[in-house]
Scaffold this active site. Structure first.
Site, short mmCIF file in Angstrom:
data_model
loop_
_atom_site.label_atom_id
_atom_site.label_comp_id
_atom_site.label_asym_id
_atom_site.label_seq_id
_atom_site.Cartn_x
_atom_site.Cartn_y
_atom_site.Cartn_z
N LYS A 30 0.85 -1.20 0.00
CA LYS A 30 0.00 0.00 0.00
C LYS A 30 0.88 1.25 0.00
CE LYS A 30 -3.79 -2.39 2.24
NZ LYS A 30 -4.41 -2.82 3.49
N ASP B 115 -11.44 2.54 4.24
CA ASP B 115 -11.81 1.12 4.12
C ASP B 115 -13.33 0.95 4.00
OD1 ASP B 115 -10.00 -0.90 3.82
OD2 ASP B 115 -9.49 -1.05 5.94
N GLN C 50 -5.05 -1.75 9.78
CA GLN C 50 -4.83 -3.03 9.12
C GLN C 50 -5.38 -4.18 9.96
OE1 GLN C 50 -3.42 -3.44 5.95
NE2 GLN C 50 -4.01 -5.57 6.17
#
Ligand code: NAD
Length: 290
Positions: free
Chosen positions: A54, A123, A98
């Site tokens: 990422k 997200d 995460q």
């Protein structure tokens, strides 16, 4: 007849190209660099690889990226304080926690995700964004199902009026996928571990989306000839080989189009994260100036 191969690299490149242009324009016109912060807790090996990917992808497109590494032993309170500080940080427009979290924090996952400001929730897991998606007000949408939609759209595959069957009802893939397809006028069926006679349902699908986490689960007898098959699954076999939830070799002989694993949906997930980060930056800028 062999199916059309829907390779993720072509679609991901297309998305990244338009994100790059958006980033450049935003910098030039507003003097703002979109910024993403990724929080990683503990030492999960797969998570470390995802986070590094990422970070690299952000750098390639000119997005500012910060990786915040926290020890496995960190408390929920310390993590909440870190999130609160990122919520206030004007250089950061997107925050990603995460997953999976270490065992000791697993039960706090929902509370921690809720602590991220909905406008920085790249997200798309915050209840506000989940609710917006469910009520047809797409805002920041979970990256993996958003990537599946992009594949269908960029491959010019008609969604409206089609019967889309999803196997898997998770909050990160199955459920948002269903809402995205409904919003694009598909007739949607969601199947899961308690579904009775799964093959009789999957074999009615014009579009079959598979997100289970079981290697080679979907076989050719479960697929309607000509169907579009999107394989979200990522499974590592004993010999370390990565495979999807679909038995690619046999299903490609009946499907009309199919995504491979690796090289399919996974590549879109990161591209959509970058897209969400720029979207969040523009949104925050517009809100500040409205
Ligand atoms: P999950 O474990 O949260 O959910 C799995 C779902 O599959 C559940 O809803 C369950 O009901 C269903 N299921 C399990 N066994 C079944 C069976 N025998 N028949 C029918 N349904 C069954 O998983 P998830 O987080 O949604 O992820 C699913 C897969 O997608 C995993 O392999 C994961 O690694 C992968 N994934 C990939 C990406 C990507 O970027 N490509 C992103 C997220 C998840």
């Amino acid at each position: 007849m062999a199916a059309r191969l829907l390779e993720g690299k072509f679609f991901a490149a297309e998305i990244k190209k338009s994100v790059y242009i958006e980033v450049e324009n935003f910098k030039k016109n507003q003097g703002i660099t979109p910024g993403l912060a990724v929080i990683i807790v503990g030492e999960n090996a797969a998570s470390k690889v995802y986070v590094a990917n990422k970070h690299k992808a952000c750098e390639e497109l000119g997005i500012y990226s910060e990786v915040i590494r926290m020890a496995e032993t960190i408390s929920k309170q310390e993590l909440l304080e870190q999130i609160a500080s990122l919520n206030k940080n004007t250089a950061i427009h997107g925050i990603l926690l995460q997953l999976p979290l270490p065992e000791a924090l697993r039960n706090d996952e929902a509370e921690l995700l809720k602590a991220i400001h909905p406008d920085k929730d790249v997200d798309g897991f915050h209840p506000v964004n989940v609710g917006k998606l469910a009520t047809g007000q797409e805002h920041l949408v979970p990256c993996t199902p958003a990537g599946c939609i992009k594949i269908l759209e960029l491959a010019n595959i008609e969604i409206a009026g089609k019967h889309a069957v999803i196997i898997g009802r998770s909050n990160i893939v199955g459920k948002p996928m269903a809402n995205l397809l409904l919003a694009r006028h598909a007739t949607v069926t969601i199947c899961h571990s308690r579904t009775v006679d799964l093959p009789s349902i999957t074999s009615q699908a014009d579009i079959l989306i598979v997100a289970i986490g079981k290697a080679h689960f979907v076989t050719k007898d479960m697929v309607k000839p000509g169907a579009v098959v999107i394989d979200v699954g990522i499974n590592r076999l004993a010999d370390k080989k990565l495979v999807g939830d679909v038995n690619f070799e046999e299903v490609k002989e009946v499907a009309g189009a199919i995504t491979p694993v690796p090289g399919g949906v996974g590549l879109l997930t990161i591209a959509m994260l970058l897209s969400n980060t720029v979207k969040a930056a523009v949104l925050q800028h517009n809100t500040k100036n409205s």
